[in-house]
Design a protein around this motif. Structure first.
Motif, mmCIF file in Angstrom:
data_model
loop_
_atom_site.group_PDB
_atom_site.id
_atom_site.type_symbol
_atom_site.label_atom_id
_atom_site.label_comp_id
_atom_site.label_asym_id
_atom_site.label_seq_id
_atom_site.Cartn_x
_atom_site.Cartn_y
_atom_site.Cartn_z
ATOM 1 N N PRO A 26 0.819 -1.222 0.000
ATOM 2 C CA PRO A 26 0.000 0.000 0.000
ATOM 3 C C PRO A 26 0.849 1.267 0.000
ATOM 4 C CG PRO A 26 0.035 -1.001 2.175
ATOM 5 C CD PRO A 26 0.726 -1.972 1.261
ATOM 6 N N TYR A 27 0.240 2.331 -0.527
ATOM 7 C CA TYR A 27 0.889 3.637 -0.596
ATOM 8 C C TYR A 27 0.584 4.471 0.637
ATOM 9 C CZ TYR A 27 2.585 3.350 -5.373
ATOM 10 O OH TYR A 27 3.290 3.001 -6.496
ATOM 11 N N THR A 28 1.444 5.449 0.879
ATOM 12 C CA THR A 28 1.187 6.458 1.904
ATOM 13 C C THR A 28 1.769 7.785 1.422
ATOM 14 O OG1 THR A 28 1.417 6.977 4.257
ATOM 15 C CG2 THR A 28 3.338 6.020 3.194
ATOM 16 N N TRP A 29 1.093 8.866 1.793
ATOM 17 C CA TRP A 29 1.637 10.195 1.514
ATOM 18 C C TRP A 29 2.582 10.582 2.647
ATOM 19 C CZ3 TRP A 29 0.747 13.090 -2.848
ATOM 20 C CH2 TRP A 29 -0.267 12.654 -3.688
ATOM 21 N N VAL A 30 3.710 11.149 2.296
ATOM 22 C CA VAL A 30 4.699 11.538 3.307
ATOM 23 C C VAL A 30 5.264 12.914 2.982
ATOM 24 C CG1 VAL A 30 5.383 9.179 3.916
ATOM 25 C CG2 VAL A 30 6.543 10.348 2.030
ATOM 26 N N GLY A 31 5.761 13.556 4.031
ATOM 27 C CA GLY A 31 6.422 14.847 3.886
ATOM 28 C C GLY A 31 7.370 15.077 5.043
ATOM 29 N N ALA A 32 8.215 16.054 4.914
ATOM 30 C CA ALA A 32 9.129 16.410 5.994
ATOM 31 C C ALA A 32 8.360 17.080 7.126
ATOM 32 C CB ALA A 32 10.215 17.350 5.472
ATOM 33 N N ARG A 33 8.788 16.817 8.340
ATOM 34 C CA ARG A 33 8.134 17.451 9.498
ATOM 35 C C ARG A 33 8.210 18.970 9.411
ATOM 36 N NH1 ARG A 33 6.595 14.213 13.608
ATOM 37 N NH2 ARG A 33 7.311 12.052 13.547
ATOM 38 N N SER A 34 9.245 19.472 8.779
ATOM 39 C CA SER A 34 9.416 20.921 8.693
ATOM 40 C C SER A 34 8.298 21.604 7.914
ATOM 41 C CB SER A 34 10.765 21.244 8.032
ATOM 42 O OG SER A 34 10.816 20.693 6.726
ATOM 43 N N LEU A 35 7.534 20.840 7.108
ATOM 44 C CA LEU A 35 6.424 21.431 6.359
ATOM 45 C C LEU A 35 5.259 21.774 7.275
ATOM 46 C CD1 LEU A 35 6.341 19.209 3.131
ATOM 47 C CD2 LEU A 35 7.464 21.414 3.455
ATOM 48 N N GLY A 36 5.161 21.063 8.418
ATOM 49 C CA GLY A 36 4.127 21.369 9.403
ATOM 50 C C GLY A 36 2.714 21.065 8.951
ATOM 51 N N ILE A 37 2.520 20.037 8.119
ATOM 52 C CA ILE A 37 1.169 19.745 7.607
ATOM 53 C C ILE A 37 0.704 18.339 7.977
ATOM 54 C CG2 ILE A 37 1.353 21.359 5.677
ATOM 55 C CD1 ILE A 37 1.996 19.003 3.868
ATOM 56 N N GLY A 38 1.375 17.703 8.918
ATOM 57 C CA GLY A 38 1.084 16.311 9.202
ATOM 58 C C GLY A 38 0.038 16.050 10.256
#
Length: 302
Positions: A166-178
């Motif tokens: 399965p897929y998951t969306w990921v981003g850096a914590r620095s983006l602040g959108i989690g």
């Protein structure tokens, strides 16, 4: 009785299948002069030519076509004879293995370790490439076994299911959108790092994006998922990747999961080979299935 040996027959079959002395030498892990010598010796003992060689091309004679059927039977019988001894140390040679980058980035190392433990005298010639290229290699016989994602434009004789990823969306914590559920405009505010053009995930993300005409996004396709992960860690965009590829980065906090409620379809993987593959190739596919199910969070297909 003529002193025809199994190496001569194996070489005959490989040259016939691959249409090249050079490619047969690569497959058999020997030299082109050795291949030529084996074919010449076989023809001398049979008293007739089995193939004609002309400007690098190989063409079976009518006699060679007839004898090829018999040679395949003998090679298959020898393979079965050795397998019946239930001693995998007896198998030697080269496994020409093709895998996608997702497997290379996740469970390739435990798989190769398990394969080495099972077949210590089999060497692995590894290719990491896009699934479409692995399919081409499988059908032009430059690969013995491909561990790859579907769907496939052309069916192989054997496809051993390896599970769904399965897929998951990921981003850096620095983006602040989690910490909140995201809308498409929230995602589209960042470059979206994706699989290469022409892949199923890229096409599905493109189709999904088309449903938001008023909110275009910048898609950044890449054939190198390792670079894609690193770019995401650096905050250069958000990404939608198989969870198994970013599991370690999620655990260490280098990335965080993003709460967007749509993902591309899970990648379904298979171990693919021809039904005439030697015993150790067929068993290598089984080992891949065992490793993919074992403690890797893979969804087993019913």
């Amino acid at each position: 009785m003529a002193q025809i040996n199994i190496k001569q027959l194996e070489t005959f079959v490989q040259v016939a299948d691959l249409g090249s002395f050079r490619r047969a030498a690569e497959k058999l892990n020997t030299t082109q002069p050795n291949v030529s010598a084996r074919i010449a010796s076989l023809e001398a003992q049979l008293g007739r030519k089995v193939m004609d060689r002309d400007a690098g091309s190989v063409r079976l004679t009518p006699f060679g076509e007839t004898m090829l059927v018999k040679a395949r039977q003998v090679v298959a019988a020898m393979d079965d004879f050795v397998a019946s001894a239930k001693n995998d140390v007896l198998f030697d040679g080269v496994l020409r293995l093709g895998v996608t980058e997702m497997i290379a980035h996740s469970w390739l190392v435990p798989y190769l370790s398990a394969l080495r433990a099972r077949f210590p005298n089999i060497d692995v010639d590894l290719t990491v490439d896009l699934s479409a290229n692995l399919s081409a290699g499988l059908f032009n016989r430059s690969l013995d076994l491909a561990l790859q994602s579907g769907p496939f434009g052309r069916a192989s004789a054997v496809s051993q299911p390896l599970g769904s990823f399965p897929y998951t969306w990921v981003g850096a914590r620095s983006l602040g959108i989690g910490r909140r559920v995201l809308s498409w405009p929230d995602l589209a505010a960042h470059p979206i790092l994706t699989h290469a053009r022409g892949t199923l995930p890229f096409e599905q993300i493109t189709d999904h994006m088309a449903g938001f005409d008023g909110t275009p996004a910048r898609l950044v396709p890449s054939t190198n998922m390792s670079a894609c992960i690193q770019m995401t860690i650096e905050g250069l965009g958000v990404a939608c990747l198989p969870e198994i590829m970013v599991r370690q980065e999620l655990v260490t906090g280098k990335l965080e999961a993003l709460r967007y409620l749509w993902c591309p379809d899970a990648l379904r993987f298979f171990a693919r080979h021809e039904d005439t593959a030697p015993y150790f190739v067929r068993e290598a596919a089984e080992v891949a299935a065992e490793v993919s199910w074992a403690d890797l969070g893979v969804i087993r297909d019913e």
